[in-house]
Design an enzyme around this catalytic site. Structure first.
Site, short mmCIF file in Angstrom:
data_model
loop_
_atom_site.label_atom_id
_atom_site.label_comp_id
_atom_site.label_asym_id
_atom_site.label_seq_id
_atom_site.Cartn_x
_atom_site.Cartn_y
_atom_site.Cartn_z
N HIS A 192 -12.74 -13.05 18.15
CA HIS A 192 -11.90 -11.94 18.61
C HIS A 192 -11.05 -12.43 19.77
CE1 HIS A 192 -13.84 -9.15 16.00
NE2 HIS A 192 -14.99 -9.66 16.39
N ARG B 207 -15.95 -0.40 19.57
CA ARG B 207 -15.78 -1.84 19.28
C ARG B 207 -17.06 -2.63 19.57
NH1 ARG B 207 -10.06 -2.20 18.61
NH2 ARG B 207 -9.07 -0.64 19.92
N ALA C 250 -9.89 -4.72 13.06
CA ALA C 250 -10.54 -3.41 13.09
C ALA C 250 -11.68 -3.29 12.08
CB ALA C 250 -9.51 -2.31 12.86
N ARG D 41 2.17 -6.05 19.04
CA ARG D 41 1.12 -5.04 19.27
C ARG D 41 0.44 -5.26 20.63
NH1 ARG D 41 -4.58 -6.46 16.25
NH2 ARG D 41 -5.05 -4.38 16.98
N SER E 234 -9.51 -10.60 22.00
CA SER E 234 -9.81 -9.84 23.21
C SER E 234 -11.31 -9.84 23.48
CB SER E 234 -9.30 -8.40 23.05
OG SER E 234 -10.04 -7.74 22.02
N HIS F 208 -15.58 -3.46 12.90
CA HIS F 208 -16.41 -2.36 13.37
C HIS F 208 -16.72 -1.33 12.28
CE1 HIS F 208 -14.95 -4.30 16.93
NE2 HIS F 208 -13.72 -3.91 16.70
N ASP G 138 -21.13 -7.78 3.50
CA ASP G 138 -21.82 -8.12 2.25
C ASP G 138 -21.19 -9.33 1.56
OD1 ASP G 138 -23.66 -6.13 2.58
OD2 ASP G 138 -22.78 -4.75 1.12
N PRO H 107 -6.47 -6.81 9.66
CA PRO H 107 -5.32 -5.92 9.83
C PRO H 107 -4.68 -5.96 11.22
CG PRO H 107 -7.37 -4.66 9.69
CD PRO H 107 -7.69 -6.07 9.30
N ASN H 108 -3.37 -5.88 11.18
CA ASN H 108 -2.51 -5.78 12.38
C ASN H 108 -2.38 -7.08 13.16
OD1 ASN H 108 -1.94 -2.92 12.06
ND2 ASN H 108 -4.10 -2.63 12.57
N ASN I 184 -11.57 -13.40 11.89
CA ASN I 184 -11.32 -12.31 12.82
C ASN I 184 -11.02 -11.09 11.95
OD1 ASN I 184 -10.46 -10.41 14.60
ND2 ASN I 184 -9.04 -11.75 15.73
N GLU J 286 -17.27 -15.88 13.85
CA GLU J 286 -16.44 -14.70 14.14
C GLU J 286 -15.62 -14.97 15.41
OE1 GLU J 286 -18.91 -11.48 15.45
OE2 GLU J 286 -17.40 -9.95 15.04
N ARG K 57 -14.48 -3.43 25.97
CA ARG K 57 -13.54 -2.40 25.50
C ARG K 57 -14.30 -1.14 25.03
NH1 ARG K 57 -9.13 -5.01 21.74
NH2 ARG K 57 -8.21 -2.96 22.10
N TYR L 176 -3.30 -8.43 23.62
CA TYR L 176 -3.31 -9.54 22.66
C TYR L 176 -2.31 -10.65 22.97
CZ TYR L 176 -6.11 -6.17 20.08
OH TYR L 176 -7.10 -5.28 19.71
#
Ligand code: DQA
Length: 145
Positions: free
Chosen positions: A99, A110, A76, A17, A101, A79, A86, A9-10, A73, A97, A106, A22
């Site tokens: 990220h 997070r 949100a 954003r 940032s 977390h 699963d 998301p986002n 990635n 994975e 942070r 970012y």
């Protein structure tokens, strides 16, 4: 080799954003960057972005038997989402994975990554370059196994 590159998301709002966190490059720029990194690594990639947890779970489930590895990635959902954890465990595909940032420096909320518990490696704080690292890491991992 074929990898699925998933963004949560986002991340479709990259560029808009919180650019101080970012950056100013857009999601379209990220897609182009990932395609170029995949071409450099000599692997095929499929990209998918969604703001919906269930759509990400469906994409992970749909990856089984079709791709060799996943770069994710979860944004949100990193977390919060046991469902994404699963799903990654269920398909048991090697996953890395990413990220953009440096999540470790942070907020407290997070500091937990559920998805990361099912990943062979995590790259944080490298911006777009984290996706390139992830693609090369997956390729090397699969070449050895
Ligand atoms: C992110 C970090 C997450 O904590 C955040 O919710 C995001 C983006 C990153 O790429 O740095 O949406 O996954």
């Amino acid at each position: 080799m074929k990898f699925l590159v998933l963004n949560g998301p986002n991340l479709n709002l990259l560029g808009l954003r919180e650019p101080e966190i970012y950056g100013r490059e857009t999601y379209a720029d990220l897609e182009a960057y990932v395609r170029a990194a995949a071409a450099e690594a000599g692997v095929e990639v499929e990209l998918f972005q969604s703001n919906h947890e269930g759509a990400l779970v469906d994409a992970i489930q749909g990856a089984w038997g079709r791709v060799d590895g996943i770069v994710i990635n979860p944004a949100a959902y990193t977390h919060t989402s046991v469902a994404i954890l699963d799903a990654l465990k269920a398909v048991a595909l090697p996953a890395v994975e990413v990220h953009l940032s440096d999540v470790k420096s942070r907020e407290e909320f997070r500091q937990v990554s559920y998805a990361g518990m099912a990943c062979i490696r995590t790259f944080i704080g490298l911006g777009f370059a984290g996706y390139r690292e992830a693609i090369f890491h997956l390729k090397e991992y699969l070449s050895k196994s």
